[in-house]
Scaffold this motif. Structure first.
Motif, PDB file in Angstrom:
ATOM      1  N   GLU A 596      -3.007   1.952  -3.843  1.00 54.83           N
ATOM      2  CA  GLU A 596      -2.778   1.874  -2.406  1.00 54.83           C
ATOM      3  C   GLU A 596      -1.286   1.747  -2.109  1.00 54.83           C
ATOM      4  O   GLU A 596      -0.755   2.413  -1.197  1.00 54.83           O
ATOM      5  N   LYS A 597      -0.584   0.922  -2.881  1.00 52.86           N
ATOM      6  CA  LYS A 597       0.853   0.733  -2.660  1.00 52.86           C
ATOM      7  C   LYS A 597       1.610   2.042  -2.835  1.00 52.86           C
ATOM      8  O   LYS A 597       2.446   2.425  -2.005  1.00 52.86           O
ATOM      9  N   ARG A 598       1.316   2.763  -3.950  1.00 54.55           N
ATOM     10  CA  ARG A 598       1.996   4.036  -4.202  1.00 54.55           C
ATOM     11  C   ARG A 598       1.698   5.047  -3.098  1.00 54.55           C
ATOM     12  O   ARG A 598       2.568   5.802  -2.658  1.00 54.55           O
ATOM     13  N   THR A 599       0.428   5.055  -2.648  1.00 57.86           N
ATOM     14  CA  THR A 599       0.037   5.999  -1.589  1.00 57.86           C
ATOM     15  C   THR A 599       0.810   5.727  -0.307  1.00 57.86           C
ATOM     16  O   THR A 599       1.303   6.649   0.357  1.00 57.86           O
ATOM     17  N   ILE A 600       0.949   4.453   0.044  1.00 61.61           N
ATOM     18  CA  ILE A 600       1.677   4.099   1.274  1.00 61.61           C
ATOM     19  C   ILE A 600       3.141   4.493   1.163  1.00 61.61           C
ATOM     20  O   ILE A 600       3.715   5.078   2.091  1.00 61.61           O
ATOM     21  N   ILE A 601       3.764   4.199   0.001  1.00 59.39           N
ATOM     22  CA  ILE A 601       5.181   4.545  -0.200  1.00 59.39           C
ATOM     23  C   ILE A 601       5.391   6.047  -0.069  1.00 59.39           C
ATOM     24  O   ILE A 601       6.295   6.523   0.632  1.00 59.39           O
ATOM     25  N   ASN A 602       4.525   6.823  -0.735  1.00 53.65           N
ATOM     26  CA  ASN A 602       4.658   8.284  -0.693  1.00 53.65           C
ATOM     27  C   ASN A 602       4.386   8.844   0.695  1.00 53.65           C
ATOM     28  O   ASN A 602       5.016   9.815   1.132  1.00 53.65           O
ATOM     29  N   ALA A 603       3.420   8.231   1.417  1.00 54.18           N
ATOM     30  CA  ALA A 603       3.113   8.690   2.781  1.00 54.18           C
ATOM     31  C   ALA A 603       4.282   8.423   3.717  1.00 54.18           C
ATOM     32  O   ALA A 603       4.618   9.236   4.581  1.00 54.18           O
ATOM     33  N   ILE A 604       4.940   7.250   3.534  1.00 60.88           N
ATOM     34  CA  ILE A 604       6.116   6.924   4.358  1.00 60.88           C
ATOM     35  C   ILE A 604       7.226   7.939   4.113  1.00 60.88           C
ATOM     36  O   ILE A 604       7.845   8.451   5.057  1.00 60.88           O
ATOM     37  N   ASP A 605       7.478   8.229   2.828  1.00 61.71           N
ATOM     38  CA  ASP A 605       8.519   9.212   2.496  1.00 61.71           C
ATOM     39  C   ASP A 605       8.174  10.589   3.054  1.00 61.71           C
ATOM     40  O   ASP A 605       9.024  11.297   3.597  1.00 61.71           O
ATOM     41  N   SER A 606       6.885  10.975   2.895  1.00 62.15           N
ATOM     42  CA  SER A 606       6.453  12.302   3.335  1.00 62.15           C
ATOM     43  C   SER A 606       6.608  12.474   4.839  1.00 62.15           C
ATOM     44  O   SER A 606       6.927  13.554   5.317  1.00 62.15           O
ATOM     45  N   ASN A 607       6.391  11.378   5.576  1.00 64.52           N
ATOM     46  CA  ASN A 607       6.476  11.439   7.039  1.00 64.52           C
ATOM     47  C   ASN A 607       7.830  10.965   7.559  1.00 64.52           C
ATOM     48  O   ASN A 607       7.960  10.620   8.740  1.00 64.52           O
ATOM     49  N   LYS A 608       8.826  10.941   6.648  1.00 64.06           N
ATOM     50  CA  LYS A 608      10.215  10.646   7.013  1.00 64.06           C
ATOM     51  C   LYS A 608      10.347   9.329   7.766  1.00 64.06           C
ATOM     52  O   LYS A 608      11.048   9.206   8.764  1.00 64.06           O
ATOM     53  N   ALA A 615       0.854   5.992   9.723  1.00 69.54           N
ATOM     54  CA  ALA A 615      -0.395   5.254   9.955  1.00 69.54           C
ATOM     55  C   ALA A 615      -1.551   6.204  10.237  1.00 69.54           C
ATOM     56  O   ALA A 615      -2.648   6.056   9.689  1.00 69.54           O
ATOM     57  N   LYS A 616      -1.284   7.223  11.077  1.00 68.80           N
ATOM     58  CA  LYS A 616      -2.355   8.161  11.419  1.00 68.80           C
ATOM     59  C   LYS A 616      -2.732   9.032  10.232  1.00 68.80           C
ATOM     60  O   LYS A 616      -3.896   9.377  10.047  1.00 68.80           O
ATOM     61  N   ALA A 617      -1.739   9.371   9.423  1.00 65.62           N
ATOM     62  CA  ALA A 617      -2.029  10.171   8.230  1.00 65.62           C
ATOM     63  C   ALA A 617      -2.886   9.390   7.241  1.00 65.62           C
ATOM     64  O   ALA A 617      -3.744   9.955   6.564  1.00 65.62           O
ATOM     65  N   LEU A 618      -2.654   8.072   7.174  1.00 67.25           N
ATOM     66  CA  LEU A 618      -3.433   7.223   6.260  1.00 67.25           C
ATOM     67  C   LEU A 618      -4.765   6.794   6.869  1.00 67.25           C
ATOM     68  O   LEU A 618      -5.595   6.199   6.184  1.00 67.25           O
ATOM     69  N   GLY A 619      -4.947   7.068   8.171  1.00 65.72           N
ATOM     70  CA  GLY A 619      -6.205   6.698   8.818  1.00 65.72           C
ATOM     71  C   GLY A 619      -6.306   5.221   9.143  1.00 65.72           C
ATOM     72  O   GLY A 619      -7.394   4.650   9.198  1.00 65.72           O
ATOM     73  N   ILE A 620      -5.152   4.549   9.352  1.00 62.84           N
ATOM     74  CA  ILE A 620      -5.136   3.129   9.696  1.00 62.84           C
ATOM     75  C   ILE A 620      -4.251   2.923  10.918  1.00 62.84           C
ATOM     76  O   ILE A 620      -3.491   3.801  11.305  1.00 62.84           O
ATOM     77  N   SER A 621      -4.339   1.734  11.539  1.00 60.84           N
ATOM     78  CA  SER A 621      -3.492   1.435  12.690  1.00 60.84           C
ATOM     79  C   SER A 621      -2.092   1.066  12.220  1.00 60.84           C
ATOM     80  O   SER A 621      -1.876   0.730  11.051  1.00 60.84           O
TER      81      SER A 621
END
Length: 637
Positions: A596-608, A615-621
């Motif tokens: 989960e931690k790695r996914t969040i880090i990569n999602a943050i980087d991917s979405n600049k 948050a919306k890409a991960l499906g959370i608020s």
């Protein structure tokens, strides 16, 4: 939105024209003696009604730092509340009972300018015209009577370094409460006058008469009304009518919207031998419904049980003219009389039960029961007894004589299974058997009871996916999905949002006893452009928020709406998640938190580092995202 700088500039210009001296240390007009006593007596009702709400506001702030001031419609100070030390200190500035705070007598200040501009306002430091007040911050709002006329102001004053937006919000809260209380007193007076005027007539007619306010409180009732309700020895004054006639607020809303009487035939539970016809008519004051006259007529003997079907909504209650919703309504009217099961699929808040009730009321079963059960709200250990009922002695503490289940109650009518996707698997098997065989057996009993009912199910889940996951039975899915109805989300009904806003503004203004607010173009455009993930329910709640705050929105529920980011995972983010899982498998690490931690880090980087998109890409608020960032100590700088 108003231009505050221009408003202050105009007020300063008026103050100069009135001949106010900047070095003045007191109002040009201060009442004393008999003149002051006369002014206080004239405004006695306003003062007494305001005091409890003034106390509530004072308790919400540091009372050693603020005083709260009540004025009349001319700006004359009627009442001051606050700690003695701050009252004494501000008293040196001649802020005292009897002093006039209108612009003509003391220049630009929150109380006088609120009266002149007829709006709430906060004025701080050099925004005041006279120098003596430039150490202060003042927040004021006008108080209106039921005709919309200004009758006074409420003002919160403190040192200028204590300026905070929430102080104006507290003042608005206090004013709203005072106005509501004034309106309630006025409305109840009119309702009692109405009843007293009618009393000599209504005691001699063959109908029961009730006068009810818009909140459902019974104001008065005649003797025959008590007889029909079988309440001859009861005092129903100030009782809630919803205990007698359910869904009363819906009646008020409909009469307020359509300005037409409503007549219903209902079966009062305490008068089981009779059906009762109730006609509701509105009592209006200043073009607003302030109460209802309910006329009750006892009809012929009836032994078929309660005639209130439980379904209040019809297709006429569905607001919207978009092709998307029109197609749904047309199709539902076509299949309304079919005995086949219906599965309504749609996101939360789209109005699935409203649609189900509308189908029932358009069908030949409309005079029979509409029984609704929320499969997600009932604990798994009692849902079986709720659906099937039970015989006497089945459970310790069970109802003596047993209890009829929802399925039996729906015999001849409609059974609505809301949130069907939440039904436990073992119950799905038993429900399928009832649907296939048309018979039900109570718990603890051996007798099979034939039932004839129309089943409408609803879900916000993708049941096909739930079937693949093993969470929903495939045979039950196909048994329910004989007639699938897809209820479109609000984002696919853009043309309907304007009508829904108009409808809810009217409805909520009536409910809250407030005028319909003016919404700024900026906020209105945001309402139209937002994707409404909570659909109609979210829109309704947002409009209620706006009506409460006189055209403003207390929280930015439409944060960064213009980006219109999809709530689903993008292809890139799906690939990121898959890559993370592959990396952990390769390393033989199956720690879910690490994934989960790695996914969040990569999602943050991917979405600049755009947190809304992430948050919306991960499906959370966003709140959940920030909590997880804190939990995993992720550096987002």
């Amino acid at each position: 939105m108003y231009n505050k700088s221009l408003l202050i500039e105009n007020s300063h210009k008026r103050s100069e024209d009135y001949g106010i001296e900047k070095d003045s240390n007191h109002s040009k007009m201060i009442l004393h003696g008999d003149e002051l006593r006369k002014a206080l007596e004239l405004n006695k009702e306003l003062i007494e009604i305001s005091k409890p709400y003034i106390d509530m506001v004072v308790e919400s702030v540091e009372d050693r730092d603020f005083i709260i001031i009540l004025t009349d419609n001319n700006g004359c100070i009627l009442y001051i509340k606050g700690a003695n030390e701050i009252k004494d200190e501000l008293g040196k500035l001649n802020l005292k009972i009897g002093a006039y705070m209108d612009e003509k007598n003391i220049g630009t200040n929150a109380m006088g300018t609120a009266i002149k501009e007829n709006r709430c306002i906060q004025i701080t430091a050099k925004e005041h015209y006279v120098n003596i007040f430039q150490s202060l911050t003042c927040s004021a709002a006008p108080i209106h009577n039921s005709k919309g006329e200004i009758i006074g102001t409420l003002n919160l004053t403190g040192k200028s370094n204590m300026k905070h937006p929430h102080t104006l919000g507290l003042v608005i809260f206090g004013v709203t409460a005072i106005e509501n209380e004034l309106y309630r007193i006025k409305a109840n007076y009119i309702l009692n006058q109405t009843y007293n005027y009618m009393k000599t007539v209504i005691e001699n007619v063959d109908k029961g008469i009730m006068i009810v306010d818009t909140h459902g409180k019974i104001i008065n009732i005649n003797e025959l009304g008590l007889n029909i309700l079988d309440k001859r020895n009861h005092n129903l004054i100030n009782e809630d009518i919803n205990h007698i006639i359910p869904n009363f607020q819906n009646v008020v809303d409909k009469i307020s919207k359509n300005n037409k009487p409503i007549t219903k035939e209902i079966k009062l539970s305490h008068a089981s031998k009779y059906k009762t016809e109730v006609t509701f008519k509105g009592i209006k004051h200043n073009e607003k419904v302030i109460g209802i006259v309910a006329t009750l007529t006892r009809l012929k003997e009836e032994n078929k049980g309660n005639n209130f079907t439980g379904a209040f909504f019809t297709f006429n209650d569905i607001i919207g003219e978009s092709d998307a919703i029109k197609n749904v309504i047309t199709n539902c009217k076509i299949i309304a009389n079919s005995p086949s099961t219906v599965l309504i699929q749609g996101e939360s808040g789209t109005g699935k039960e409203v649609l189900a009730q509308s189908i029932h009321n358009y069908s030949l079963r409309k005079n029979n029961k509409f029984i609704a059960i929320n499969c997600g709200a009932i604990p798994a250990n009692i849902i079986e007894s709720e659906l099937f009922g039970y015989e006497d002695g089945t459970f310790t503490g069970g109802k003596k004589g047993g209890r009829i289940g929802k399925i039996e109650l729906a015999n001849g009518g409609t059974l609505f299974l809301d949130e069907i996707g939440e039904m436990p698997l073992d119950m799905q098997v038993k429900l399928l058997r009832v649907l296939q065989e048309g018979r039900v057996t109570r718990l603890g009993g051996g007798k099979e009871i034939s039932v004839d009912m129309r089943v409408i199910a609803a879900t916000n889940k993708d049941l096909k996916k739930e079937v693949k996951r093993g969470k929903f039975r495939e045979d039950l899915y196909y048994r329910l999905c004989v007639i699938p109805i897809k209820l479109p989300p609000l984002k696919e009904r853009k043309g309907d949002i304007t009508k829904l806003i108009e409808y809810f503004l009217n409805m909520k203004s009536i409910k809250l006893d407030k005028d319909i607010p003016v919404i700024s173009n900026e906020l209105y455009n945001k309402l139209l452009g937002y994707n409404w993930p909570g659909n109609i329910r979210q829109l309704e709640n947002s409009i209620e928020n706006i009506v409460n705050l006189n055209g403003e929105l207390s929280v930015d529920i439409i944060d960064e709406y213009e980006e219109k980011v999809s709530t689903n995972l993008t292809i890139d983010n799906k690939e990121i998640l898959e890559e993370n899982i592959k990396e952990n498998i390769k390393e033989k690490s199956f720690n879910l938190e690490e994934i989960e931690k790695r996914t969040i880090i990569n999602a943050i980087d991917s979405n600049k580092h755009n947190m809304t998109k992430t948050a919306k890409a991960l499906g959370i608020s966003r709140n959940t995202l920030y909590l997880k960032i804190k939990k995993y100590n992720i550096d987002v700088k």
